[in-house]
Design a protein around this motif. Structure first.
Motif, PDB file in Angstrom:
ATOM      1  N   HIS A  42       0.832  -1.213   0.000  1.00 14.46           N
ATOM      2  CA  HIS A  42       0.000   0.000   0.000  1.00 14.46           C
ATOM      3  C   HIS A  42       0.864   1.260   0.000  1.00 14.46           C
ATOM      4  O   HIS A  42       0.515   2.248  -0.652  1.00 14.46           O
ATOM      5  CB  HIS A  42      -0.945   0.002   1.199  1.00 14.46           C
ATOM      6  CG  HIS A  42      -2.170  -0.834   0.970  1.00 14.46           C
ATOM      7  ND1 HIS A  42      -3.164  -0.457   0.095  1.00 14.46           N
ATOM      8  CD2 HIS A  42      -2.543  -2.038   1.469  1.00 14.46           C
ATOM      9  CE1 HIS A  42      -4.118  -1.375   0.078  1.00 14.46           C
ATOM     10  NE2 HIS A  42      -3.756  -2.358   0.906  1.00 14.46           N
TER      11      HIS A  42
ATOM     12  N   SER B  66       0.869   4.092  -2.823  1.00 15.61           N
ATOM     13  CA  SER B  66       0.625   5.494  -2.476  1.00 15.61           C
ATOM     14  C   SER B  66       1.692   6.407  -3.068  1.00 15.61           C
ATOM     15  O   SER B  66       1.401   7.553  -3.439  1.00 15.61           O
ATOM     16  CB  SER B  66       0.589   5.624  -0.955  1.00 15.61           C
ATOM     17  OG  SER B  66       0.346   6.951  -0.589  1.00 15.61           O
TER      18      SER B  66
ATOM     19  N   ASP C 223       2.273   7.449  -7.677  1.00 17.07           N
ATOM     20  CA  ASP C 223       1.919   8.583  -8.530  1.00 17.07           C
ATOM     21  C   ASP C 223       2.559   9.894  -8.101  1.00 17.07           C
ATOM     22  O   ASP C 223       2.734  10.797  -8.907  1.00 17.07           O
ATOM     23  CB  ASP C 223       0.387   8.739  -8.611  1.00 17.07           C
ATOM     24  CG  ASP C 223      -0.252   8.783  -7.236  1.00 17.07           C
ATOM     25  OD1 ASP C 223       0.475   8.522  -6.249  1.00 17.07           O
ATOM     26  OD2 ASP C 223      -1.456   9.086  -7.139  1.00 17.07           O
ATOM     27  N   GLU C 224       2.920  10.000  -6.834  1.00 13.06           N
ATOM     28  CA  GLU C 224       3.578  11.257  -6.412  1.00 13.06           C
ATOM     29  C   GLU C 224       4.335  11.062  -5.095  1.00 13.06           C
ATOM     30  O   GLU C 224       4.076  10.110  -4.355  1.00 13.06           O
ATOM     31  CB  GLU C 224       2.552  12.382  -6.250  1.00 13.06           C
ATOM     32  CG  GLU C 224       1.524  12.137  -5.161  1.00 13.06           C
ATOM     33  CD  GLU C 224       0.592  13.332  -4.974  1.00 13.06           C
ATOM     34  OE1 GLU C 224       1.045  14.349  -4.402  1.00 13.06           O
ATOM     35  OE2 GLU C 224      -0.581  13.240  -5.380  1.00 13.06           O
TER      36      GLU C 224
ATOM     37  N   ARG D 271       5.158  11.724  -1.305  1.00 15.11           N
ATOM     38  CA  ARG D 271       4.279  12.082  -0.191  1.00 15.11           C
ATOM     39  C   ARG D 271       5.065  12.048   1.115  1.00 15.11           C
ATOM     40  O   ARG D 271       6.049  11.320   1.235  1.00 15.11           O
ATOM     41  CB  ARG D 271       3.113  11.092  -0.067  1.00 15.11           C
ATOM     42  CG  ARG D 271       2.120  11.120  -1.203  1.00 15.11           C
ATOM     43  CD  ARG D 271       0.991  10.117  -0.924  1.00 15.11           C
ATOM     44  NE  ARG D 271       0.326   9.717  -2.143  1.00 15.11           N
ATOM     45  CZ  ARG D 271      -0.691  10.387  -2.697  1.00 15.11           C
ATOM     46  NH1 ARG D 271      -1.170  11.465  -2.115  1.00 15.11           N
ATOM     47  NH2 ARG D 271      -1.239   9.952  -3.815  1.00 15.11           N
TER      48      ARG D 271
ATOM     49  N   ALA E 249       0.500  12.099   4.735  1.00 13.24           N
ATOM     50  CA  ALA E 249      -0.210  12.021   3.454  1.00 13.24           C
ATOM     51  C   ALA E 249      -0.336  10.563   3.010  1.00 13.24           C
ATOM     52  O   ALA E 249      -1.353  10.184   2.414  1.00 13.24           O
ATOM     53  CB  ALA E 249       0.536  12.838   2.405  1.00 13.24           C
ATOM     54  N   ILE E 250       0.676   9.758   3.313  1.00  7.18           N
ATOM     55  CA  ILE E 250       0.585   8.326   2.975  1.00  7.18           C
ATOM     56  C   ILE E 250      -0.543   7.674   3.770  1.00  7.18           C
ATOM     57  O   ILE E 250      -1.352   6.916   3.231  1.00  7.18           O
ATOM     58  CB  ILE E 250       1.931   7.615   3.248  1.00  7.18           C
ATOM     59  CG1 ILE E 250       3.018   8.153   2.322  1.00  7.18           C
ATOM     60  CG2 ILE E 250       1.790   6.106   3.074  1.00  7.18           C
ATOM     61  CD1 ILE E 250       4.426   7.656   2.648  1.00  7.18           C
TER      62      ILE E 250
ATOM     63  N   ASP F 209      -3.822   8.734   2.305  1.00  3.22           N
ATOM     64  CA  ASP F 209      -4.045   8.171   0.971  1.00  3.22           C
ATOM     65  C   ASP F 209      -4.423   6.698   1.058  1.00  3.22           C
ATOM     66  O   ASP F 209      -5.345   6.241   0.364  1.00  3.22           O
ATOM     67  CB  ASP F 209      -2.772   8.351   0.132  1.00  3.22           C
ATOM     68  CG  ASP F 209      -2.974   7.850  -1.285  1.00  3.22           C
ATOM     69  OD1 ASP F 209      -3.834   8.418  -1.997  1.00  3.22           O
ATOM     70  OD2 ASP F 209      -2.287   6.884  -1.671  1.00  3.22           O
TER      71      ASP F 209
ATOM     72  N   ARG G 149      -7.921   6.453   2.326  1.00  2.11           N
ATOM     73  CA  ARG G 149      -8.899   6.841   1.295  1.00  2.11           C
ATOM     74  C   ARG G 149      -9.067   5.725   0.261  1.00  2.11           C
ATOM     75  O   ARG G 149     -10.168   5.366  -0.106  1.00  2.11           O
ATOM     76  CB  ARG G 149      -8.421   8.131   0.613  1.00  2.11           C
ATOM     77  CG  ARG G 149      -9.347   8.663  -0.477  1.00  2.11           C
ATOM     78  CD  ARG G 149      -8.728   9.861  -1.181  1.00  2.11           C
ATOM     79  NE  ARG G 149      -7.414   9.566  -1.766  1.00  2.11           N
ATOM     80  CZ  ARG G 149      -7.214   8.869  -2.893  1.00  2.11           C
ATOM     81  NH1 ARG G 149      -8.251   8.401  -3.551  1.00  2.11           N
ATOM     82  NH2 ARG G 149      -5.997   8.654  -3.350  1.00  2.11           N
ATOM     83  N   ARG G 150      -7.920   5.175  -0.188  1.00  3.52           N
ATOM     84  CA  ARG G 150      -7.985   4.175  -1.245  1.00  3.52           C
ATOM     85  C   ARG G 150      -8.602   2.865  -0.781  1.00  3.52           C
ATOM     86  O   ARG G 150      -9.164   2.121  -1.585  1.00  3.52           O
ATOM     87  CB  ARG G 150      -6.575   3.925  -1.799  1.00  3.52           C
ATOM     88  CG  ARG G 150      -6.590   3.560  -3.238  1.00  3.52           C
ATOM     89  CD  ARG G 150      -5.318   3.817  -4.027  1.00  3.52           C
ATOM     90  NE  ARG G 150      -4.220   4.364  -3.274  1.00  3.52           N
ATOM     91  CZ  ARG G 150      -3.360   3.638  -2.574  1.00  3.52           C
ATOM     92  NH1 ARG G 150      -3.511   2.332  -2.510  1.00  3.52           N
ATOM     93  NH2 ARG G 150      -2.370   4.205  -1.938  1.00  3.52           N
TER      94      ARG G 150
END
Lengths: 117, 225
Positions: free
Chosen positions: A17, A21, A24-25, A27, A31-32, A35, A38-39
């Motif tokens: 995971h 996370s 794509d960018e 973090r 933020a991880i 993310d 959320r996912r």
């Protein structure tokens, strides 16, 4: 640090995971956590201890690296560290995704998973 | 937050120095997102459990890494590894020997009942702070004694035991007949299992070689009681 992505498989779910996370960018830690939550629709909520234990191991394995690139000062917090996935990390994430895909294929053939998604 | 900082001390110091600030910041954000007393208590409870389990895991991972590194280093230089192994072995052995000695001499009580009441009496002379009593002084002190429940005397001696097969050098002691009753252990002669020389005949231990001082120290003087 290892050169063979397959030698690190299977990945722990937390590791996979975190790689997703960061795919794509870049973090920072919190933020991880957000993310991943959320996912997974809140099913996986990483604690700070679990996150940084995984990050420490992933840094040693060369799956991720700490990046010096930071956002604009008004968006930043100096305590944060930003992490970036490495080419090895991307290769390991792909290999793990392939392993999971093969497992799902086998499960479908055995009738324990739906044939269409 | 100070409480969370305190909890972080369960982690290894290197780990805390590396990630402590970020973990505190994340916990502060989690705390801000939580509402209500129940939510706050739940977050704290989950955090305490999480910190305990993760800190143990981090300690274990570091220990494993250190162990792997040590084994690899030692295998690269076997000479050093063998020397280190021998030094550690000697160190452990010396430590065990010193502990055994200290345990017997300093820690364990003497093998006599009420051993805390036992004292050793010395004579003091100019230039000699502790000298053993002469037999005459012992006799006088014993006659004048009003302080001690009982007084007994001994002095170490080594002799040759002959007439019972090969001659043997035996370590023993001259003792007064009341020594073991003074110590409260008349059976101690059996425990010691060494040769005692008695110049009084009121001892009656079993299985101990005694010399009867009324006879010469020839082979015929040896008696097994």
């Amino acid at each position: 640090m290892t050169d063979s992505p397959e030698s690190l498989l299977p990945l722990q779910p937390t590791t996979f995971h975190i790689l997703l996370s960061l795919a794509d960018e870049d973090r920072h830690g919190y933020a991880i956590i957000l993310d991943v939550a959320r996912r997974t629709n809140g099913e996986l909520k990483l604690s700070a201890g679990t996150l940084y234990r995984s990050i420490q191991r992933m840094l040693e394995q060369g799956l991720i690296t700490e990046t010096k690139t930071r956002p604009a000062p008004e968006m930043d917090d100096e305590r944060r560290r930003y992490y970036r996935i490495t080419p090895l990390g991307t290769a390991v994430a792909r290999a793990e995704a392939g392993r999971l895909r093969d497992l799902l294929k086998m499960a479908r053939l055995c009738g324990v998973a739906p044939r269409t998604t | 937050m100070p409480l969370y900082r305190l909890l972080l001390h369960l982690y290894p110091s290197s780990y805390r120095a590396e990630y402590g600030d970020e973990m505190s910041a994340i916990f502060a954000q989690e705390l801000r997102r939580t509402s209500g007393l129940a939510g706050t208590c739940g977050l704290w409870l989950a955090t305490v459990v999480e910190v305990f389990s993760n800190a143990a895991a981090v300690h274990w991972e570091i220990a494993k890494r250190d162990l792997r590194y040590s084994v690899r280093s030692l295998l690269r230089s076997p000479g050093f590894a063998i020397t280190a192994f021998l030094l550690i072995t000697i160190g452990i052995g010396a430590n065990a020997a010193i502990f055994t000695l200290a345990d017997f001499v300093l820690v364990r009580p003497l093998p006599f009942p009420e051993s805390e009441r036992l004292v050793k009496v010395w004579e003091k002379h100019p230039g000699y702070s502790m000298r053993e009593l002469s037999p005459a002084n012992y006799r006088d002190i014993k006659a004048a004694n009003t302080s001690f429940a009982s007084l007994a005397a001994y002095t170490d001696i080594a002799m040759n035991l002959v007439g019972q097969g090969e001659p043997q050098r035996v370590e023993g002691a001259w003792v007064t007949g009341n020594l073991f009753s003074t110590l409260g252990r008349p059976e101690v002669l059996v425990d010691l299992n060494i040769l005692f020389l008695s110049f009084l005949v009121d001892l009656n231990p079993r299985g101990i070689w005694l010399f009867d001082s009324s006879r010469s120290l020839g082979s015929r003087a040896v008696t097994r009681l």
